[in-house]
Design a protein around this motif. Structure first.
Motif, PDB file in Angstrom:
ATOM      1  N   ALA A 164       0.809  -1.224   0.000  1.00  0.00           N
ATOM      2  CA  ALA A 164       0.000   0.000   0.000  1.00  0.00           C
ATOM      3  C   ALA A 164       0.844   1.277   0.000  1.00  0.00           C
ATOM      4  N   ASP A 165       2.010   1.246   0.676  1.00  0.00           N
ATOM      5  CA  ASP A 165       2.809   2.469   0.755  1.00  0.00           C
ATOM      6  C   ASP A 165       3.397   2.891  -0.593  1.00  0.00           C
ATOM      7  N   ARG A 166       3.453   1.964  -1.558  1.00  0.00           N
ATOM      8  CA  ARG A 166       3.970   2.311  -2.888  1.00  0.00           C
ATOM      9  C   ARG A 166       2.962   3.133  -3.681  1.00  0.00           C
ATOM     10  N   LEU A 167       1.734   3.174  -3.218  1.00  0.00           N
ATOM     11  CA  LEU A 167       0.656   3.862  -3.921  1.00  0.00           C
ATOM     12  C   LEU A 167       0.783   5.383  -3.838  1.00  0.00           C
ATOM     13  N   GLU A 168       1.524   5.852  -2.846  1.00  0.00           N
ATOM     14  CA  GLU A 168       1.543   7.283  -2.527  1.00  0.00           C
ATOM     15  C   GLU A 168       2.032   8.160  -3.678  1.00  0.00           C
ATOM     16  N   THR A 169       2.942   7.668  -4.492  1.00  0.00           N
ATOM     17  CA  THR A 169       3.514   8.508  -5.555  1.00  0.00           C
ATOM     18  C   THR A 169       2.699   8.480  -6.851  1.00  0.00           C
ATOM     19  N   ILE A 170       1.625   7.686  -6.876  1.00  0.00           N
ATOM     20  CA  ILE A 170       0.755   7.664  -8.059  1.00  0.00           C
ATOM     21  C   ILE A 170      -0.291   8.764  -7.895  1.00  0.00           C
ATOM     22  N   PRO A 171      -0.384   9.721  -8.828  1.00  0.00           N
ATOM     23  CA  PRO A 171      -1.393  10.791  -8.705  1.00  0.00           C
ATOM     24  C   PRO A 171      -2.802  10.219  -8.571  1.00  0.00           C
ATOM     25  N   ALA A 172      -3.649  10.912  -7.822  1.00  0.00           N
ATOM     26  CA  ALA A 172      -4.993  10.417  -7.522  1.00  0.00           C
ATOM     27  C   ALA A 172      -5.795  10.034  -8.767  1.00  0.00           C
ATOM     28  N   PRO A 173      -5.787  10.838  -9.841  1.00  0.00           N
ATOM     29  CA  PRO A 173      -6.568  10.440 -11.030  1.00  0.00           C
ATOM     30  C   PRO A 173      -6.091   9.118 -11.631  1.00  0.00           C
ATOM     31  N   PHE A 174      -4.779   8.883 -11.581  1.00  0.00           N
ATOM     32  CA  PHE A 174      -4.232   7.633 -12.106  1.00  0.00           C
ATOM     33  C   PHE A 174      -4.609   6.462 -11.199  1.00  0.00           C
ATOM     34  N   ARG A 175      -4.577   6.689  -9.890  1.00  0.00           N
ATOM     35  CA  ARG A 175      -4.970   5.630  -8.947  1.00  0.00           C
ATOM     36  C   ARG A 175      -6.410   5.203  -9.199  1.00  0.00           C
ATOM     37  N   LYS A 176      -7.265   6.189  -9.423  1.00  0.00           N
ATOM     38  CA  LYS A 176      -8.683   5.907  -9.627  1.00  0.00           C
ATOM     39  C   LYS A 176      -8.921   5.052 -10.863  1.00  0.00           C
ATOM     40  N   ARG A 177      -8.135   5.322 -11.917  1.00  0.00           N
ATOM     41  CA  ARG A 177      -8.379   4.649 -13.199  1.00  0.00           C
ATOM     42  C   ARG A 177      -7.616   3.341 -13.363  1.00  0.00           C
ATOM     43  N   TYR A 178      -6.405   3.262 -12.798  1.00  0.00           N
ATOM     44  CA  TYR A 178      -5.509   2.164 -13.177  1.00  0.00           C
ATOM     45  C   TYR A 178      -5.093   1.233 -12.049  1.00  0.00           C
ATOM     46  N   VAL A 179      -5.688   1.391 -10.862  1.00  0.00           N
ATOM     47  CA  VAL A 179      -5.257   0.611  -9.705  1.00  0.00           C
ATOM     48  C   VAL A 179      -6.484   0.006  -9.007  1.00  0.00           C
ATOM     49  N   THR A 180      -6.340  -1.234  -8.552  1.00  0.00           N
ATOM     50  CA  THR A 180      -7.392  -1.901  -7.779  1.00  0.00           C
ATOM     51  C   THR A 180      -6.815  -2.343  -6.435  1.00  0.00           C
ATOM     52  N   VAL A 181      -7.483  -1.981  -5.350  1.00  0.00           N
ATOM     53  CA  VAL A 181      -7.032  -2.380  -4.011  1.00  0.00           C
ATOM     54  C   VAL A 181      -7.476  -3.810  -3.741  1.00  0.00           C
ATOM     55  N   GLU A 182      -6.547  -4.649  -3.285  1.00  0.00           N
ATOM     56  CA  GLU A 182      -6.826  -6.049  -2.988  1.00  0.00           C
ATOM     57  C   GLU A 182      -7.389  -6.191  -1.566  1.00  0.00           C
TER      58      GLU A 182
END
Length: 275
Positions: A164-182
């Motif tokens: 989860a801590d690696r997620l911090e550097t991904i901009p919020a719009p990119f997180r919303k579109r390209y990432v799924t939390v397990e």
């Protein structure tokens, strides 16, 4: 109580030479404590009594697997998503629009190589950037090759699952579109991003199986471990594999000054092939 292994001068020189011959990585005296710590774990795991025994194993006919483990042990893999963000801004605002203009209304071909991809943050960032620039990519034959010397990190990268801590550097719009939390709190890079990337182990000093040409090569924070002659050979090989005016991105602490004249500087640690 864990055994404390002394790393004698002769054993350190043997290990450093083997690593240099196999990978081009220079292990200076400054790296001695790092090597001692990394390889001490290997000695304990193998049940060896000292570094001299370990060197004999490395030099033996049966030592190929351990030579491979040695390379994985001494390779450092510090990276993050969107590291050196100005590179991805340039990719979005200059490189991709240039290539899109060249293609016009025709289907386009795009090839990018992440050389030294580590645990995959760099190629996944490149893929997100491509999706953001051209969401469908339906009319582009776009592929990203991601390679690394360390087979362990290539496997991690291909899985596309991160803490989860690696997620911090991904901009919020990119997180919303390209990432799924397990369910376990980690996150997975979505298939629309991962499908653009092919991961493979590769030693940059050995034969390269790909023929190119690449439009873009990312080789960031890799050549700092090589001596100047090795750097010259490597950048010459990159130039041969790039299209005539292709782009090369290198790390913030690296420079092509007095290394090669085949590229011209077009941005901060961004070069374009000229010959």
């Amino acid at each position: 109580m864990e055994q404390d292994y002394a790393l004698q001068d002769g054993d350190f020189r043997k290990i450093a030479k083997l690593v240099m011959d196999k990978t081009g990585i220079v292990l200076s005296e400054k790296k001695r404590a790092f090597i001692h710590g990394r390889l001490g774990r290997r000695l304990r795991m193998l049940g060896l009594s000292d570094f001299s025994q370990y060197c004999r194993l490395l030099e033996s006919r049966d030592g190929e697997d351990e030579r491979h483990m040695l390379v994985n042990a001494v390779t450092t893999n510090h990276t993050s998503f969107f590291r050196e963000e100005h590179h991805f801004d340039y990719l979005t605002k200059t490189v991709l629009p240039t290539i899109a203009t060249e293609h016009g209304n025709k289907p386009g071909r795009l090839r990018i190589w992440s050389a030294g991809c580590s645990t995959g943050e760099e190629p996944h960032t490149i893929a997100m950037t491509l999706r953001e620039f051209r969401p469908s990519l339906a009319d582009w034959d776009a592929r990203i090759l991601a390679t690394d010397l360390d087979t362990n990190v290539v496997g991690h990268a291909a899985a596309g699952v991160y803490d989860a801590d690696r997620l911090e550097t991904i901009p919020a719009p990119f997180r919303k579109r390209y990432v799924t939390v397990e369910n376990d709190g980690r996150f997975r890079i979505n298939d629309e991003v991962r499908s653009l990337i092919s991961f493979a182990p590769l030693n940059l000093l050995e034969k390269w199986p790909m023929s190119g040409p690449f439009d873009v090569i990312f080789c960031r924070n890799v050549v700092i471990y090589f001596d100047k002659p090795t750097q010259r050979k490597l950048f010459d090989r990159y130039a041969e594999l790039l299209r005539p005016d292709g782009w090369l991105f290198i790390g913030h602490s690296e420079s092509l000054l007095n290394v090669t004249n085949r590229f011209s500087l077009v941005g901060r640690t961004i070069y374009r092939r000229t010959s």
